[in-house]
Design a protein around this motif. Structure first.
Motif, mmCIF file in Angstrom:
data_model
loop_
_atom_site.group_PDB
_atom_site.id
_atom_site.type_symbol
_atom_site.label_atom_id
_atom_site.label_comp_id
_atom_site.label_asym_id
_atom_site.label_seq_id
_atom_site.Cartn_x
_atom_site.Cartn_y
_atom_site.Cartn_z
ATOM 1 N N LYS A 155 -15.804 -3.440 -9.995
ATOM 2 C CA LYS A 155 -15.244 -2.554 -10.770
ATOM 3 C C LYS A 155 -13.961 -2.221 -10.474
ATOM 4 O O LYS A 155 -13.318 -1.360 -11.019
ATOM 5 C CB LYS A 155 -15.804 -1.163 -11.466
ATOM 6 N N ALA A 156 -13.674 -1.979 -9.198
ATOM 7 C CA ALA A 156 -12.175 -1.488 -8.614
ATOM 8 C C ALA A 156 -11.186 -2.385 -8.376
ATOM 9 O O ALA A 156 -10.027 -1.755 -8.769
ATOM 10 C CB ALA A 156 -12.471 -0.741 -7.067
ATOM 11 N N SER A 157 -11.319 -3.296 -7.927
ATOM 12 C CA SER A 157 -10.737 -4.879 -8.515
ATOM 13 C C SER A 157 -10.110 -4.588 -10.196
ATOM 14 O O SER A 157 -8.852 -4.703 -10.006
ATOM 15 C CB SER A 157 -11.713 -6.351 -7.792
ATOM 16 N N GLY A 158 -10.984 -4.593 -10.481
ATOM 17 C CA GLY A 158 -10.156 -4.709 -12.108
ATOM 18 C C GLY A 158 -9.229 -3.692 -12.511
ATOM 19 O O GLY A 158 -8.033 -3.960 -13.284
ATOM 20 N N LEU A 159 -10.073 -2.282 -11.938
ATOM 21 C CA LEU A 159 -8.437 -0.857 -12.556
ATOM 22 C C LEU A 159 -7.167 -1.345 -11.701
ATOM 23 O O LEU A 159 -6.071 -0.704 -11.922
ATOM 24 C CB LEU A 159 -9.627 -0.097 -11.338
ATOM 25 N N VAL A 160 -7.650 -1.836 -10.314
ATOM 26 C CA VAL A 160 -6.534 -2.456 -9.389
ATOM 27 C C VAL A 160 -5.649 -3.032 -9.911
ATOM 28 O O VAL A 160 -4.697 -2.916 -10.385
ATOM 29 C CB VAL A 160 -6.730 -2.248 -8.219
ATOM 30 N N LYS A 161 -5.934 -4.436 -10.375
ATOM 31 C CA LYS A 161 -5.470 -5.092 -11.819
ATOM 32 C C LYS A 161 -4.441 -4.680 -13.011
ATOM 33 O O LYS A 161 -3.354 -5.485 -12.177
ATOM 34 C CB LYS A 161 -6.603 -6.440 -11.488
ATOM 35 N N SER A 162 -5.306 -4.149 -13.372
ATOM 36 C CA SER A 162 -4.747 -3.447 -14.661
ATOM 37 C C SER A 162 -3.547 -2.452 -14.460
ATOM 38 O O SER A 162 -2.744 -2.290 -15.193
ATOM 39 C CB SER A 162 -6.001 -2.904 -14.895
ATOM 40 N N SER A 163 -3.739 -1.862 -13.256
ATOM 41 C CA SER A 163 -2.434 -0.454 -13.232
ATOM 42 C C SER A 163 -1.831 -1.574 -12.335
ATOM 43 O O SER A 163 -0.214 -0.945 -12.144
ATOM 44 C CB SER A 163 -3.242 0.614 -11.885
ATOM 45 N N THR A 172 -11.583 7.372 -9.670
ATOM 46 C CA THR A 172 -11.502 5.724 -8.894
ATOM 47 C C THR A 172 -10.050 5.218 -9.438
ATOM 48 O O THR A 172 -8.440 5.558 -8.337
ATOM 49 C CB THR A 172 -12.197 4.968 -9.821
ATOM 50 N N LYS A 173 -9.486 5.597 -11.253
ATOM 51 C CA LYS A 173 -7.871 6.115 -11.271
ATOM 52 C C LYS A 173 -7.043 7.010 -9.981
ATOM 53 O O LYS A 173 -5.919 6.108 -10.091
ATOM 54 C CB LYS A 173 -8.047 5.900 -12.697
ATOM 55 N N ALA A 174 -7.451 7.935 -10.347
ATOM 56 C CA ALA A 174 -6.753 8.818 -9.131
ATOM 57 C C ALA A 174 -6.283 8.237 -8.347
ATOM 58 O O ALA A 174 -5.183 7.893 -7.610
ATOM 59 C CB ALA A 174 -7.205 10.068 -9.400
ATOM 60 N N ALA A 175 -7.151 7.890 -7.779
ATOM 61 C CA ALA A 175 -7.574 7.675 -6.280
ATOM 62 C C ALA A 175 -6.068 6.235 -6.134
ATOM 63 O O ALA A 175 -5.387 5.897 -4.781
ATOM 64 C CB ALA A 175 -8.390 6.738 -5.513
ATOM 65 N N ARG A 219 -3.094 -5.147 -0.109
ATOM 66 C CA ARG A 219 -2.930 -3.689 0.253
ATOM 67 C C ARG A 219 -3.038 -2.782 -0.066
ATOM 68 O O ARG A 219 -4.423 -1.517 0.135
ATOM 69 C CB ARG A 219 -1.201 -3.868 0.587
ATOM 70 N N VAL A 220 -3.826 -2.707 -1.753
ATOM 71 C CA VAL A 220 -4.200 -1.556 -2.799
ATOM 72 C C VAL A 220 -5.796 -1.820 -2.242
ATOM 73 O O VAL A 220 -6.458 -0.702 -1.799
ATOM 74 C CB VAL A 220 -3.630 -1.204 -3.508
ATOM 75 N N MET A 221 -6.589 -2.780 -2.619
ATOM 76 C CA MET A 221 -7.698 -2.905 -2.035
ATOM 77 C C MET A 221 -8.163 -2.634 -0.992
ATOM 78 O O MET A 221 -9.525 -1.915 -0.863
ATOM 79 C CB MET A 221 -8.288 -4.461 -2.516
ATOM 80 N N ALA A 222 -7.310 -3.074 0.246
ATOM 81 C CA ALA A 222 -7.860 -2.897 1.594
ATOM 82 C C ALA A 222 -7.711 -1.724 1.805
ATOM 83 O O ALA A 222 -8.578 -1.012 2.282
ATOM 84 C CB ALA A 222 -6.997 -4.024 2.385
ATOM 85 N N GLU A 223 -6.664 -0.912 1.621
ATOM 86 C CA GLU A 223 -6.785 0.969 1.496
ATOM 87 C C GLU A 223 -7.487 1.382 0.686
ATOM 88 O O GLU A 223 -8.617 2.453 1.077
ATOM 89 C CB GLU A 223 -5.566 1.196 1.764
ATOM 90 N N LEU A 224 -8.446 1.111 -0.826
ATOM 91 C CA LEU A 224 -9.511 1.666 -1.067
ATOM 92 C C LEU A 224 -10.774 1.823 -0.128
ATOM 93 O O LEU A 224 -11.531 2.050 -0.580
ATOM 94 C CB LEU A 224 -8.877 1.058 -3.011
#
Length: 150
Positions: A140-148, A102-105, A123-128
């Motif tokens: 869970k992905a939302s938290g990872l995007v936020k932290s990155s 997930t982090k790599a994506a 934009r990142v979340m929409a594409e993910l």
């Protein structure tokens, strides 16, 4: 198709006399039927499996929230019953991406979009979601995007 797998699993559960699995599969089929009815008024997704995956993911999310509430309320027997349902439902979901995948994506999408700040999170979340919705727990992905992006 996932619908066919669910139907076959229901037949197998009936033949095996597995009441818990059969009951959970009946809940799955009911939720899918309700989603089909909702889709009649709106536009149905082009891919039937996408619709079924959305329903299954929503069911898993609801049950995980219930498990957390039951544990807080000291109702372990109810939490165990919900966990059993989650196990049955997850049999029909595609394999989920690991946290590293997930982090790599997310990193690949950030580079591709040139995302660098929290303003780009949408934009990142929409594409993910467009690329990996069936393989990810988007909360869970939302938290990872936020932290990155922080």
């Amino acid at each position: 198709m996932i619908r066919d797998d669910i139907k076959a699993a229901q037949i197998a559960a009936m033949k095996a006399g597995d009441k818990e699995t059969r009951a959970t599969i009946s809940l799955i089929q009911s939720a899918i039927k309700n989603r089909d009815i909702e889709a009649r008024s709106g536009g149905a997704p082009a891919d039937d499996d996408t619709l079924v995956i959305e329903v299954l993911q929503k069911m898993v999310k609801q049950r995980r929230e219930s498990i957390e509430m039951y544990r807080k309320g000291d109702r372990e027997e109810l939490a165990v019953a919900e966990e059993a349902e989650v196990a049955v439902i997850e049999r029909f979901l595609p394999a989920q991406m690991s946290e590293e995948e997930t982090k790599a994506a997310i990193e690949a999408i950030k580079v591709e979009l040139g995302a660098s700040s929290m303003k780009d999170m949408g934009r990142v979340m929409a594409e993910l979601k467009a690329r990996h919705a069936s393989e990810l727990d988007m909360s869970k992905a939302s938290g990872l995007v936020k932290s990155s992006l922080a």
